[in-house]
Design an enzyme around this catalytic site. Structure first.
Site, short mmCIF file in Angstrom:
data_model
loop_
_atom_site.label_atom_id
_atom_site.label_comp_id
_atom_site.label_asym_id
_atom_site.label_seq_id
_atom_site.Cartn_x
_atom_site.Cartn_y
_atom_site.Cartn_z
N ARG A 128 14.17 -4.81 10.79
CA ARG A 128 12.89 -4.27 11.24
C ARG A 128 12.25 -5.22 12.25
O ARG A 128 12.23 -6.43 12.06
CB ARG A 128 11.94 -4.09 10.06
CG ARG A 128 12.33 -2.90 9.20
CD ARG A 128 11.44 -2.72 8.00
NE ARG A 128 10.02 -2.73 8.31
CZ ARG A 128 9.09 -2.37 7.47
NH1 ARG A 128 9.42 -1.96 6.26
NH2 ARG A 128 7.82 -2.42 7.79
N ARG A 165 -9.61 1.68 9.48
CA ARG A 165 -9.28 0.29 9.79
C ARG A 165 -10.51 -0.51 10.19
O ARG A 165 -10.45 -1.73 10.28
CB ARG A 165 -8.24 0.21 10.91
CG ARG A 165 -6.88 0.70 10.48
CD ARG A 165 -5.89 0.55 11.62
NE ARG A 165 -4.63 1.19 11.31
CZ ARG A 165 -3.57 0.55 10.84
NH1 ARG A 165 -3.63 -0.73 10.61
NH2 ARG A 165 -2.47 1.21 10.59
N ARG A 181 -0.68 -9.72 12.74
CA ARG A 181 -1.21 -8.54 12.05
C ARG A 181 -2.24 -8.94 10.99
O ARG A 181 -3.22 -8.23 10.78
CB ARG A 181 -0.06 -7.74 11.42
CG ARG A 181 0.82 -7.06 12.48
CD ARG A 181 1.99 -6.33 11.87
NE ARG A 181 1.54 -5.22 11.07
CZ ARG A 181 2.24 -4.70 10.06
NH1 ARG A 181 3.41 -5.19 9.73
NH2 ARG A 181 1.77 -3.68 9.38
N LYS A 198 0.83 -1.21 0.00
CA LYS A 198 0.00 0.00 0.00
C LYS A 198 0.86 1.26 0.00
O LYS A 198 0.62 2.17 -0.77
CB LYS A 198 -0.93 0.03 1.22
CG LYS A 198 -1.95 -1.08 1.26
CD LYS A 198 -2.85 -0.99 2.47
CE LYS A 198 -2.14 -1.08 3.79
NZ LYS A 198 -1.51 -2.36 4.10
N ARG A 202 12.35 -10.53 2.89
CA ARG A 202 12.82 -9.23 3.35
C ARG A 202 13.70 -9.37 4.60
O ARG A 202 14.72 -8.72 4.73
CB ARG A 202 11.64 -8.29 3.62
CG ARG A 202 12.08 -6.87 3.93
CD ARG A 202 10.95 -5.90 3.90
NE ARG A 202 10.10 -6.05 5.08
CZ ARG A 202 8.97 -5.41 5.27
NH1 ARG A 202 8.51 -4.58 4.36
NH2 ARG A 202 8.26 -5.60 6.36
#
Length: 192
Positions: free
Chosen positions: A135, A88, A146, A13, A127
């Site tokens: 991260r 959300r 999530r 996004k 990643r």
């Protein structure tokens, strides 16, 4: 042109919103960034948000909607905006609709970037391997939590916006440039 980008965490996004922002002179609005800016600016609503955040509580919908309301009145939003990360929940979507209606504004489209959960897990693994896990959210367990939250709270926005005729679905599993082209095509249809 006023847009919302929807999709699960890791769907792209932010990447796609940034591309559309540049191409169309829109402003990408992140609720987290707006909250921090309102707090830093010491606005009345920023002071309210700061007090709530310092208690460790979630900022209520009405405060977030007010911050968005104030932000979209700024000059740089004259051509429109892209909301990324808000709404959300259906309650937030209803509050956003009401606020936009009061301002004589509307959403042109809601772009859902659709990606299979298994692909998102693979992306996170890749990643994390590429970045050495720099991260904190670059791990499978965090992503799965999530995704559960997304499916429980945010996915109900899909039929909500579909019923309004505003939902445009793109295949987020395509190459980044192909996703951008698909979004551009769909935006063209929404504004025609």
């Amino acid at each position: 042109m006023n847009l919302i980008f929807l999709g699960p965490p890791g769907a792209g996004k932010g990447t796609q919103a940034g591309r559309v922002e540049t191409a169309h002179g829109l402003v990408q609005l992140s609720t987290g960034d707006m909250l921090r800016a309102a707090v830093a600016a010491g606005t009345e609503i920023g002071k309210q948000a700061k007090e709530i955040m310092e208690r460790g509580d979630l900022v209520p919908d009405e405060v977030v909607v007010k911050i968005i309301s104030d932000r979209i009145e700024e000059k740089d939003c004259a051509n429109g905006f892209i909301l990324d990360g808000f709404p959300r929940t259906t309650g937030q979507a209803e509050a956003l609709d009401k606020m936009l209606e009061e301002k004589g504004l509307k959403l042109n489209a809601v772009i859902e970037i659709r990606v299979d959960d298994s692909i998102l897990v693979d992306r996170i693994r890749t990643r994390a391997a590429e970045t050495g896990g720099d991260r904190a959210d670059d791990n499978e367990e965090t992503l799965k939590k999530r995704l559960e939250v997304y499916h429980a709270q945010t996915a109900p926005l899909i039929p909500y916006y579909e019923s309004q005729g505003k939902l445009l679905v793109v295949d987020g599993m395509s190459a980044i440039d192909d996703v951008t082209r698909d979004i551009e095509d769909k935006i063209g249809l929404a504004t025609a």
